[in-house]
Design an enzyme around this catalytic site. Sequence first.
Site, mmCIF file in Angstrom:
data_model
loop_
_atom_site.group_PDB
_atom_site.id
_atom_site.type_symbol
_atom_site.label_atom_id
_atom_site.label_comp_id
_atom_site.label_asym_id
_atom_site.label_seq_id
_atom_site.Cartn_x
_atom_site.Cartn_y
_atom_site.Cartn_z
ATOM 1 N N HIS A 181 -6.873 -15.187 -122.060
ATOM 2 C CA HIS A 181 -6.608 -14.575 -120.757
ATOM 3 C C HIS A 181 -7.785 -14.743 -119.798
ATOM 4 C CE1 HIS A 181 -8.591 -10.824 -122.419
ATOM 5 N NE2 HIS A 181 -9.032 -10.769 -121.174
ATOM 6 N N SER A 197 -14.653 -9.645 -121.837
ATOM 7 C CA SER A 197 -13.584 -10.379 -122.520
ATOM 8 C C SER A 197 -14.094 -11.715 -123.045
ATOM 9 C CB SER A 197 -12.416 -10.648 -121.555
ATOM 10 O OG SER A 197 -11.672 -9.490 -121.346
ATOM 11 N N ASP A 245 -4.597 -14.676 -128.211
ATOM 12 C CA ASP A 245 -5.472 -14.540 -127.050
ATOM 13 C C ASP A 245 -6.821 -15.223 -127.270
ATOM 14 O OD1 ASP A 245 -6.094 -13.793 -124.462
ATOM 15 O OD2 ASP A 245 -6.925 -11.848 -125.052
#
Length: 505
Positions: free
Chosen positions: A145, A250, A175
């Site tokens: 992402h 992230s 992911d």
Amino acid sequence: MTATPTSSRTRSRLAAAAASLAIAGAIGVGALTTGTAPVMAEAVSVQAPQVPGFADLVEKVSPAVVSVQVKAKVQPASDEGGLPFDAPDFFQDNPQLKRFFKEFRGGPNGQRFQHRENPNRQPRPVAQGSGFFISEDGYIVTNNHVVDGGSAFTIVTTDGKEFDAKLVGTDQRTDLAVLKVDAKDQKFTYVEFADDSKVRVGDWVVAVGNPFGLGGTVTSGIVSARGRDIGAGPYDDFIQIDAPVNRGNSGGPTFNQSGQVVGINTAIFSPSGGSVGIAFDIPASTAKQVVEVLMKGGTVERGWLGVEIQPVTADIAESLGLKTEKGALVSGAQDDSPAKKAGIVAGDVITQVDGKDVATTKELARLIGAYQPGKSVDVTVWRGGKAETIKVDLGKLPNGDKMASAGKPSEPSGTNSLADLGLTVTKSEDGKGVVVTDVDPDSDAADRGIQPGDVITAVNAQEVAGASDISAAMKEAQKSGRKQVLVQISREDTNRFVTLPVAKG
């Protein structure tokens, strides 16, 4: 003139006072002239055991952690608000996750940057994430992402050097993504994955990343939980940590005290949008397996069994004679699926795959997904009160979800009452099952969610064609000493199971 006794005494006192002052003055002058310092108290100092820090660890691993800058194609802004930038699909599609789990990628304050030379020019969004080198020749791991929708990628190291990177591969289901920096005569500091099976709740961990685009930032905490299911997908198996992580973390690594990566930051629980001490990591074992495939330029292919499943509750376990509430109850085998070809049917409870215990539906999905398509596995099922082993040749997981076809209920013709269950049913036109035409709102059937229009296709794995078959199955269960029966329901082309008590009350 002769002095009186009183005046003599007065003169004696004055002389004594003068002598005392002279002596005091001499002492004072001596103190000043000799330079002797006054006595002072010592500063407080506590000799206590020193708590070990993470400085040595951070010094070693920090050069391997990078900031990932992503230039994205311009997209129209949404008036609906929501998560910053483009959150993963599993966040956008789940209202609860969208409300509670904030995707934490973006530049400082999540802003979009304006082109300075020409303020009228269409802005080009820039996102900030994190990543880390896993090889000296420039392979980098980050989140899918973070790079999703990106048109160009720049890597910034801790010493401020910038490198262009290319996208090697991504895997949306876990992911994960892999980038590659091609730099001649450049060897990068890299880290390796840990054996996360040895990670215990309570272990110290250190998260390093790029929160809010600030650059290399270190936070510490402990492993709070393992095996977390946050509703992100069928392969949920997250490690929960309490080290503070925020937007921009992230794709960043979480290290154990040996400097190995135990997990990759991918989500946070955040009602406020900032860190509240609940973050989730992709386990190293999952990441290592996926990354090895992506580095070779391949795509991740997963095994496919092709069953609709639901959890085994205490009532379901009791109705089937299972001793524990473990396993995955098959509510249907999908058409043309490996499971259907092998003979797995609705009502089976899958308890093992190749000798590995299946405790939950998520665990079954992870076990099957870890195999390559074409792999032959032994699936152990609980059927008819005993365990059976079925050999299944796994297929390739399709892109879309397939649903089993159960046939929609037909219009009723003639009804029968099952008063003890609070149901009124009629035979279906095709003779497969009975259609529920009425449900007593005060009945156990209503409490279990049975509705008019549902088709009861089986009771305790025995197919039913009329109300008498249901009554017979109830009596048989009662003779066996069971308090519940397992009822298979078909609704809108989807199968599911509910339990009903053998006798009312």
